[in-house]
Design a protein around this motif. Structure first.
Motif, PDB file in Angstrom:
ATOM      1  N   UNK A   1       1.079  -1.186  -0.250  1.00 55.78           N
ATOM      2  CA  UNK A   1      -0.141   0.066   0.048  1.00 55.78           C
ATOM      3  C   UNK A   1       0.885   1.149   0.190  1.00 55.78           C
ATOM      4  N   UNK A   2       0.604   2.021  -0.914  1.00 55.28           N
ATOM      5  CA  UNK A   2       1.446   3.526  -1.004  1.00 55.28           C
ATOM      6  C   UNK A   2       1.070   4.187  -2.171  1.00 55.28           C
ATOM      7  N   UNK A   3       1.932   5.174  -2.738  1.00 54.90           N
ATOM      8  CA  UNK A   3       1.729   6.104  -3.527  1.00 54.90           C
ATOM      9  C   UNK A   3       2.547   5.841  -4.663  1.00 54.90           C
ATOM     10  N   UNK A   4       1.962   5.977  -5.786  1.00 60.72           N
ATOM     11  CA  UNK A   4       2.605   5.770  -7.211  1.00 60.72           C
ATOM     12  C   UNK A   4       3.566   6.718  -7.409  1.00 60.72           C
ATOM     13  N   UNK A   5       4.824   6.277  -7.367  1.00 60.26           N
ATOM     14  CA  UNK A   5       5.956   7.390  -7.513  1.00 60.26           C
ATOM     15  C   UNK A   5       6.458   7.497  -9.073  1.00 60.26           C
ATOM     16  N   UNK A   6       6.272   6.376  -9.846  1.00 59.12           N
ATOM     17  CA  UNK A   6       6.643   6.279 -11.283  1.00 59.12           C
ATOM     18  C   UNK A   6       5.778   5.479 -12.085  1.00 59.12           C
ATOM     19  N   UNK A   7       5.826   5.645 -13.401  1.00 56.22           N
ATOM     20  CA  UNK A   7       4.971   4.851 -14.094  1.00 56.22           C
ATOM     21  C   UNK A   7       5.712   4.667 -15.560  1.00 56.22           C
ATOM     22  N   UNK A   8       6.086   3.338 -16.000  1.00 59.45           N
ATOM     23  CA  UNK A   8       6.622   3.037 -17.078  1.00 59.45           C
ATOM     24  C   UNK A   8       5.659   2.456 -18.024  1.00 59.45           C
ATOM     25  N   UNK A   9       5.941   1.760 -19.381  1.00 54.48           N
ATOM     26  CA  UNK A   9       5.196   1.021 -20.091  1.00 54.48           C
ATOM     27  C   UNK A   9       5.073  -0.395 -19.480  1.00 54.48           C
ATOM     28  N   UNK A  10       6.100  -0.726 -18.768  1.00 55.20           N
ATOM     29  CA  UNK A  10       6.381  -2.130 -18.262  1.00 55.20           C
ATOM     30  C   UNK A  10       5.970  -2.426 -16.658  1.00 55.20           C
ATOM     31  N   UNK A  11       6.065  -1.306 -15.953  1.00 48.80           N
ATOM     32  CA  UNK A  11       6.110  -1.405 -14.529  1.00 48.80           C
ATOM     33  C   UNK A  11       5.698  -0.084 -13.856  1.00 48.80           C
ATOM     34  N   UNK A  12       5.311  -0.038 -12.621  1.00 46.22           N
ATOM     35  CA  UNK A  12       4.984   1.257 -11.826  1.00 46.22           C
ATOM     36  C   UNK A  12       6.139   0.977 -10.679  1.00 46.22           C
ATOM     37  N   UNK A  13       6.475   1.947  -9.902  1.00 46.53           N
ATOM     38  CA  UNK A  13       7.012   2.234  -8.726  1.00 46.53           C
ATOM     39  C   UNK A  13       6.238   2.566  -7.562  1.00 46.53           C
ATOM     40  N   UNK A  14       5.970   1.870  -6.333  1.00 44.69           N
ATOM     41  CA  UNK A  14       5.150   2.282  -5.330  1.00 44.69           C
ATOM     42  C   UNK A  14       5.992   2.708  -4.227  1.00 44.69           C
TER      43      UNK A  14
END
Length: 202
Positions: free
Chosen positions: A6-19
């Motif tokens: 559980x957290x905030x989405x820091x970064x989004x790419x076509x392949x993955x997200x960073x939480x």
């Protein structure tokens, strides 16, 4: 095993997200990364599956436990790996996939990247009659996002969607066939991905 993060989405790419979870960034591969929002006021719950190979440890994430359960069922099918399972789930319509399996519709299943006739038959053989508990719990509105009216944002969103489709394994020639019809609309990246997948799977 990590059940969820559980957290905030820091970064989004076509392949993955960073939480971002309390200052630690978790890289999580998801079926459609652009279905998540980078709104720092809104925490996301991502249900995770940790995949371990000799040369790789990766986290895969899903918006519901049922979506995660279907992913894990697909992984048990000979010939389906994490990338292939993500491509199948990326359509945003798991009930359609389950219906195809139950009706032995291998013509529908072979439309997914990396799924040939033999793998489609294997999916049906391994999973038919075993997905009722998952199907009953699925929400029809799995992803729901507002449209963007700004043309520049729409063009950027379409470019991101094309990259996401490439990551899922679709060939450039397949993507080029659906792009002209997508350019007629002003959508979010998530909506472009879903729209493109609907057309690619016809």
């Amino acid at each position: 095993m990590i059940e969820f993060i559980k957290g905030f989405v820091d970064h989004i790419t076509p392949e993955y997200i960073v939480i971002d979870h309390h200052g630690i960034g978790y890289q999580i591969h998801t079926p459609n990364p652009f279905s998540y929002s980078k709104n720092r006021k809104e925490e996301n719950i991502v249900y995770t599956y940790q995949h371990v190979r000799e040369d790789l440890i990766a986290l895969y994430g899903f918006s519901t436990r049922e979506e995660k359960a279907l992913f894990m069922k697909l992984l048990n099918v000979t010939g389906i790996g994490p990338k292939g399972a993500l491509a199948i789930l990326a359509s945003g319509n798991p009930s359609q996939v389950i219906e195809a399996i139950e009706n032995e519709n291998d013509t529908f299943l072979v439309k997914f990247p990396g799924v040939g006739k033999k793998t489609a038959r294997q999916i049906i053989l391994d999973l038919k009659g075993k997905l009722g508990d998952i199907a009953a719990l699925y929400s029809p509105d799995l992803f729901n996002h507002e449209e963007l009216e700004d043309k520049e944002s729409a063009n950027h969103a379409l470019s991101e969607a094309i990259e996401a489709l490439k990551v899922l394994g679709y060939a450039e020639r397949e993507i080029k066939k659906v792009v002209p019809s997508l350019q007629e609309e002003s959508l979010t990246t998530d909506q472009y991905v879903k729209k493109a997948l609907q057309k690619l799977l016809k």
